[in-house]
Design an enzyme around this catalytic site. Structure first.
Site, mmCIF file in Angstrom:
data_model
loop_
_atom_site.group_PDB
_atom_site.id
_atom_site.type_symbol
_atom_site.label_atom_id
_atom_site.label_comp_id
_atom_site.label_asym_id
_atom_site.label_seq_id
_atom_site.Cartn_x
_atom_site.Cartn_y
_atom_site.Cartn_z
ATOM 1 N N PRO A 145 36.377 12.921 -17.134
ATOM 2 C CA PRO A 145 36.087 14.287 -17.644
ATOM 3 C C PRO A 145 36.619 15.525 -17.301
ATOM 4 C CG PRO A 145 34.387 13.203 -16.229
ATOM 5 C CD PRO A 145 35.795 12.160 -16.352
ATOM 6 N N CYS A 146 36.581 16.446 -18.042
ATOM 7 C CA CYS A 146 37.210 17.630 -17.829
ATOM 8 C C CYS A 146 36.774 18.934 -17.144
ATOM 9 C CB CYS A 146 37.768 18.158 -19.136
ATOM 10 S SG CYS A 146 36.678 17.858 -20.710
#
Ligand SMILES: C[S@@+](CC[C@H](N)C(=O)[O-])C[C@H]1O[C@@H](n2cnc3c(N)ncnc32)[C@H](O)[C@@H]1O
Length: 493
Positions: free
Chosen positions: A131-132
């Site tokens: 995830p970013c």
């Protein structure tokens, strides 16, 4: 069929592209053995989509699926017969879990079960992206000066991805992340370089050649920016720039020639993406105003004020790529649906409806989104910061203009619609979930589970399926080439 395992699967954008790839004989090239995701609504979306694919695969009755996604039938009414069987099969492959050190044994066990014993495994691919939020530029600016940042476990979730590479040694992997990863730092260390270095010392000694999907160069000659894929160059109606690494296991590198994605013949614009979407009006949500206003009079005056605005350098509209538009339309279209699903606009405060209307009018005159400060002062909200040069609020509102690809659809679209104002002033509203899904190139029959904010969140998180289809095609060719080499060498032996 080549097996795939999808980590941090979200609503399945990356997976959708891979799952749609067919080989020359018309058979699906990939089969998803497992998708790992912690969000329960995203998992529901994944299960439903996997059910649809399973029905397609077995030639089952798709009618219940369409009745469910168009709201004609409830879930209990749908979960019967072929549909139920397909759902039960599909469910096995979606695993709701928080990936992290604690849950590694469970996750490893599940992968082991799905892949089968090591000596019987063929070639397969690991896809997905950690995830970013920890890497994203917006996320970082909010964390400036936060000492806990370096210890935030979210920053190191890529290690779960690397753990699986090391332990299960897929032939190929595709790892997606935000562009901010390239400039993100942990202390003095570049996160991107740390990840590349960690990739070189995977457990069990397995190693990968890291390739770019857009620049054909020797591994040592690839610059970090060469990993950036601009979705708009590949037929997606959105300027979404992401870092995507392709890893090829070192022992087969010499058998798999380098390949890069073919650019589209031109852009797919917002106009092309929204073609056929019925015009809809937003409801008004009510919040007690601080100052009583006659918004209708404000709107009339504002529209009169901007009547003379003309862009001094109005740009020629971009010429869309004819083939790109055709492929896009072909990809998203669904003839079984009489009307678009998930196309009800959210309600807005009357003041915002007026702003959207006036901004969309201004955008048409300027050929680009106006700045918030271009609005007549009567439409500035009470925020004290708005209008001061350099405040981020000046960019808080954006009209997506017709004749260019949209700006990036991000998960923040779930919070408010200010950044995704519809270009048609008569509709005076922000995009619906379906419109955002179109900009992300989700097929029209792709249904997002959960409340509307969660649907938006999922849409904004995804890899555009039309881009991932093209990546999947390359990966299928690579694995196919390998297959042929292996068969040839068996014959020679
Ligand atoms: C950027 S999205 C992935 C999008 C996906 N590749 C697609 O194309 O649709 C990242 C996803 O990771 C999930 N996630 C975040 N941390 C996680 C964790 N520790 N374990 C499992 N999933 C996680 C989030 O819920 C989110 O859906």
């Amino acid at each position: 069929m080549f097996p795939i395992i999808d980590l941090f699967a979200g609503p399945g954008g990356l997976n959708e592209g891979f799952s749609s790839v067919k080989d020359e004989a018309g058979n699906y090239a990939f089969k998803t053995l497992a998708s790992f995701e912690m969000d329960s609504f995203a998992c529901q979306t994944l299960r439903l989509r996997a059910t649809y694919r399973e029905l397609l695969r077995i030639g089952g009755d798709l009618q219940p699926y369409f009745e469910y996604i168009s709201g004609a039938k409830t879930w209990p009414e749908t979960l019967k017969g072929d549909f139920k069987e397909a759902y039960m099969a599909a469910k096995q492959h979606v695993y709701r879990v928080e990936l992290g050190e604690e849950n590694r044994p469970k996750v490893d066990e599940h992968i082991e079960l799905q892949l089968g014993p090591e000596d019987t495994r063929g070639d397969w691919a690991l896809i997905g992206g950690p995830p970013c939020q920890a890497y994203s530029l917006a996320g970082r600016s909010r964390r400036t000066g936060d000492e806990n940042f370096a210890f935030d476990h979210k920053h190191f979730l890529y290690r779960e991805y690397l753990h699986i590479l090391g332990k299960f040694k897929p032939t190929i992997f595709v790892m997606e992340n935000v562009k901010g990863l390239l400039s993100s730092k942990n202390g003095d260390q570049s996160m991107f370089q740390t990840i590349l270095a960690d990739l070189k010392r995977l457990p069990s000694g397995v190693s990968y050649e890291i390739r770019s999907l857009v620049v054909d160069a020797e591994p040592n000659d690839i610059a970090p920016n060469d990993f950036i894929i601009r979705s708009e160059d590949y037929g997606v109606p959105q300027k979404r720039h992401r870092v995507i690494l392709l890893g090829v296991r070192s022992d087969v590198v010499h058998l798999i020639p380098r390949q890069v994605l073919n650019k589209a013949d031109g852009p797919v614009t917002v106009r092309a993406a929204l073609r056929g979407m019925p015009a809809v009006q937003a409801e008004t949500s009510y919040r007690k105003p601080k100052i009583a206003q006659d918004w209708s009079a404000v709107q009339t005056a504002a529209l009169r004020d901007i009547r003379s605005v003309e862009s001094p350098s109005k740009l020629e509209p971009l010429k869309p790529g004819a083939k790109a538009v055709e492929s896009y339309v072909d990809w998203i279209s669904e003839t079984e649906l009489n009307e678009p699903i998930q196309h009800n606009p959210r309600a807005h405060m009357v003041s915002d409806l007026v702003r959207y209307r006036v901004m969309a009018e201004l955008a048409q005159r300027l050929g680009k989104s106006p700045k918030y400060t271009d609005l007549p002062p009567s439409l500035h909200p009470e925020h004290r910061n708005i209008g001061k040069v350099g405040t981020p609020f000046t960019d808080r509102f954006r009209v997506q203009v017709w004749d260019t690809p949209a700006t990036t659809v991000v998960s923040h679209i779930s919070k408010d619609g200010h950044y995704y104002i519809h270009p048609d002033p008569r509709q005076a509203r922000s995009f619906t979930v379906r419109e955002a899904a179109r900009l992300q190139s989700f097929p029209d029959n792709y249904f997002f589970e959960g409340p509307r904010t969660q649907q938006f969140h999922q849409v904004g998180n995804a890899v555009p399926p039309l881009l991932s289809k093209q990546i999947g095609e390359l990966v299928a060719q690579m694995l196919g080439t390998l297959d042929i080499h292996k068969k040839d060498s068996e014959v020679t032996a």
